[in-house]
Write an enzyme that holds these catalytic residues in place. Structure first.
Site, PDB file in Angstrom:
ATOM      1  N   LEU A 139      -1.353 -21.511 -46.057  1.00 47.54           N
ATOM      2  CA  LEU A 139      -2.676 -21.060 -46.195  1.00 47.54           C
ATOM      3  C   LEU A 139      -2.970 -19.650 -47.037  1.00 47.54           C
ATOM      4  O   LEU A 139      -1.091 -19.167 -45.939  1.00 47.54           O
ATOM      5  CB  LEU A 139      -3.991 -21.387 -45.838  1.00 47.54           C
ATOM      6  CG  LEU A 139      -4.117 -22.301 -45.029  1.00 47.54           C
ATOM      7  CD1 LEU A 139      -5.350 -22.581 -43.761  1.00 47.54           C
ATOM      8  CD2 LEU A 139      -4.433 -23.594 -46.804  1.00 47.54           C
ATOM      9  N   ASP A 140      -3.140 -19.289 -48.327  1.00 50.09           N
ATOM     10  CA  ASP A 140      -3.598 -17.555 -48.350  1.00 50.09           C
ATOM     11  C   ASP A 140      -3.978 -17.110 -46.960  1.00 50.09           C
ATOM     12  O   ASP A 140      -5.045 -17.685 -46.515  1.00 50.09           O
ATOM     13  CB  ASP A 140      -4.598 -17.287 -49.491  1.00 50.09           C
ATOM     14  CG  ASP A 140      -4.161 -18.223 -50.815  1.00 50.09           C
ATOM     15  OD1 ASP A 140      -2.891 -18.334 -50.952  1.00 50.09           O
ATOM     16  OD2 ASP A 140      -4.731 -18.427 -51.464  1.00 50.09           O
ATOM     17  N   THR A 141      -3.571 -15.727 -47.141  1.00 49.85           N
ATOM     18  CA  THR A 141      -3.794 -14.672 -46.144  1.00 49.85           C
ATOM     19  C   THR A 141      -5.721 -14.538 -45.688  1.00 49.85           C
ATOM     20  O   THR A 141      -6.069 -14.976 -45.035  1.00 49.85           O
ATOM     21  CB  THR A 141      -3.884 -13.349 -46.305  1.00 49.85           C
ATOM     22  OG1 THR A 141      -2.398 -13.155 -46.389  1.00 49.85           O
ATOM     23  CG2 THR A 141      -4.311 -12.639 -45.232  1.00 49.85           C
ATOM     24  N   THR A 143      -7.784 -16.829 -47.040  1.00 47.39           N
ATOM     25  CA  THR A 143      -8.540 -18.221 -46.564  1.00 47.39           C
ATOM     26  C   THR A 143      -8.404 -18.480 -45.396  1.00 47.39           C
ATOM     27  O   THR A 143      -7.141 -18.685 -45.111  1.00 47.39           O
ATOM     28  CB  THR A 143      -7.467 -19.482 -48.144  1.00 47.39           C
ATOM     29  OG1 THR A 143      -7.707 -19.374 -49.367  1.00 47.39           O
ATOM     30  CG2 THR A 143      -7.886 -20.948 -47.504  1.00 47.39           C
ATOM     31  N   ARG A 239      -7.968 -20.991 -57.104  1.00 50.94           N
ATOM     32  CA  ARG A 239      -8.424 -19.938 -57.095  1.00 50.94           C
ATOM     33  C   ARG A 239      -8.521 -20.376 -58.247  1.00 50.94           C
ATOM     34  O   ARG A 239      -8.975 -19.724 -59.225  1.00 50.94           O
ATOM     35  CB  ARG A 239      -7.815 -19.038 -56.447  1.00 50.94           C
ATOM     36  CG  ARG A 239      -7.993 -19.172 -55.886  1.00 50.94           C
ATOM     37  CD  ARG A 239      -7.359 -17.821 -53.855  1.00 50.94           C
ATOM     38  NE  ARG A 239      -7.786 -16.596 -54.682  1.00 50.94           N
ATOM     39  CZ  ARG A 239      -7.325 -15.532 -54.165  1.00 50.94           C
ATOM     40  NH1 ARG A 239      -6.198 -15.969 -53.200  1.00 50.94           N
ATOM     41  NH2 ARG A 239      -6.978 -14.322 -54.632  1.00 50.94           N
TER      42      ARG A 239
END
Length: 309
Positions: A139-141, A143, A239
């Site tokens: 997961l993105d930082t 998110t 995104r």
């Protein structure tokens, strides 16, 4: 240093040097850019820059540094807000807080999931690169939400295959600007690195196939709450896709969100949360699902939107 020499294949004609060489040699574009900046990349005998365009048949010479011995850079470090939702002999499922990366990477000095698990005394699989052992997805930082990490080598192999074969249910909640039309649908558009801004991704003609399904759960005056299911799992996929259709995630300034609305909602990151994760358990194949509810900052922003509608 070792010298690699090779011709540019027809399929990479016209591609940026950093993108094409990364694909040919299995390196990251950042590493290729650094090699080019150091003068270690030549095309037909002349130094080449990272943004130069490749020409089919041209002769490439690349000076590669000798590979360093692999070292594990993960150290145990407690992570505030990291919650273990489930743990057994095969897997550990966590609720990842905002501002936490999944594993260490160049340039990142903040907290990570793998370091947090180590601090909790949870041993994970040793498969994978040293710094991201046991990691089967990310997961993105910025998110938050539910993710699984493999504890056993069997779980690592089974889960990696499941993500690759798209048998994992990955459901997110997202608040996007405006009102997508239709209110329920699919975005099918290829994604790859942004052609001009290397830290971003974009919908590009020759990108990797990327499919996002969505449906509107709630519509507000300025935004919509969506349930989003990923068929593929590209970096920044949700995104990028919603930015491409002019409905960026609220708060996602990187991908074109309105900064005024972000300030109004007191958001300093994208409104995006990994809500539900389902997969066949590596131990016995039974279907399991794990759920995470949006954290306080996202919940408060949602209430603000409801109150203004």
């Amino acid at each position: 240093m070792s010298l690699r020499t090779l011709p540019v294949p027809d399929g990479l004609d016209g591609m940026r040097l950093d993108a094409g060489l990364a694909r040919m040699l299995g390196l990251s574009r950042t590493i290729v850019a650094e090699l080019a900046a150091d003068g270690a990349v030549r095309v037909d005998g002349s130094p080449a820059g990272k943004s130069d365009r490749l020409v089919a048949g041209a002769w490439l010479e690349v000076e590669l540094p000798e590979p360093a011995e692999a070292t594990t850079v993960v150290t145990a470090e407690a992570v505030d807000g990291l919650v273990v939702l489930h743990e057994d002999d095969e897997i550990v499922v966590v609720d990842k807080p905002v501002g936490v990366a999944v594993h260490p990477s160049p340039g990142w000095t903040g907290p990570t999931v793998v370091a947090g698990l180590a601090a909790l005394g949870i041993r994970i699989a040793t498969s994978g690169a040293a710094e991201r052992q046991g990691v089967v997805h990310r997961l993105d930082t910025g998110t938050t939400g539910v993710m699984v990490v493999a504890k056993s080598e069997r779980a690592y192999s089974v889960l990696k295959a499941a993500f690759r074969e798209r048998t994992v249910a990955k459901v997110y909640l997202a608040v996007v600007q405006g009102h997508p039309d239709p209110s329920e649908g699919t975005i099918d558009a290829p994604i790859d690195r942004h052609p001009k801004q290397d830290w971003k991704f974009a919908v590009v003609t020759d990108g990797r196939p990327s499919v996002t399904h969505y449906r509107t759960l709630e519509a507000f005056r300025a935004a919509s709450l969506l349930e989003v299911e990923l068929e593929t799992g590209r970096t920044h996929q949700i995104r990028v896709h919603f930015s491409a259709v002019r409905h960026p995630c609220v708060g996602d300034i990187t991908y074109g969100a309105d900064p005024v609305l972000a300030r109004t909602l007191k958001l300093d990151r994208q409104w995006l949360h990994a809500h539900r994760l389902g997969f066949h358990h590596p131990a016995d194949g039974r279907w399991v699902e794990f759920v995470s509810e949006p954290p306080a900052d996202l919940a408060q922003a949602l209430e603000t939107l409801r109150a203004a509608s």
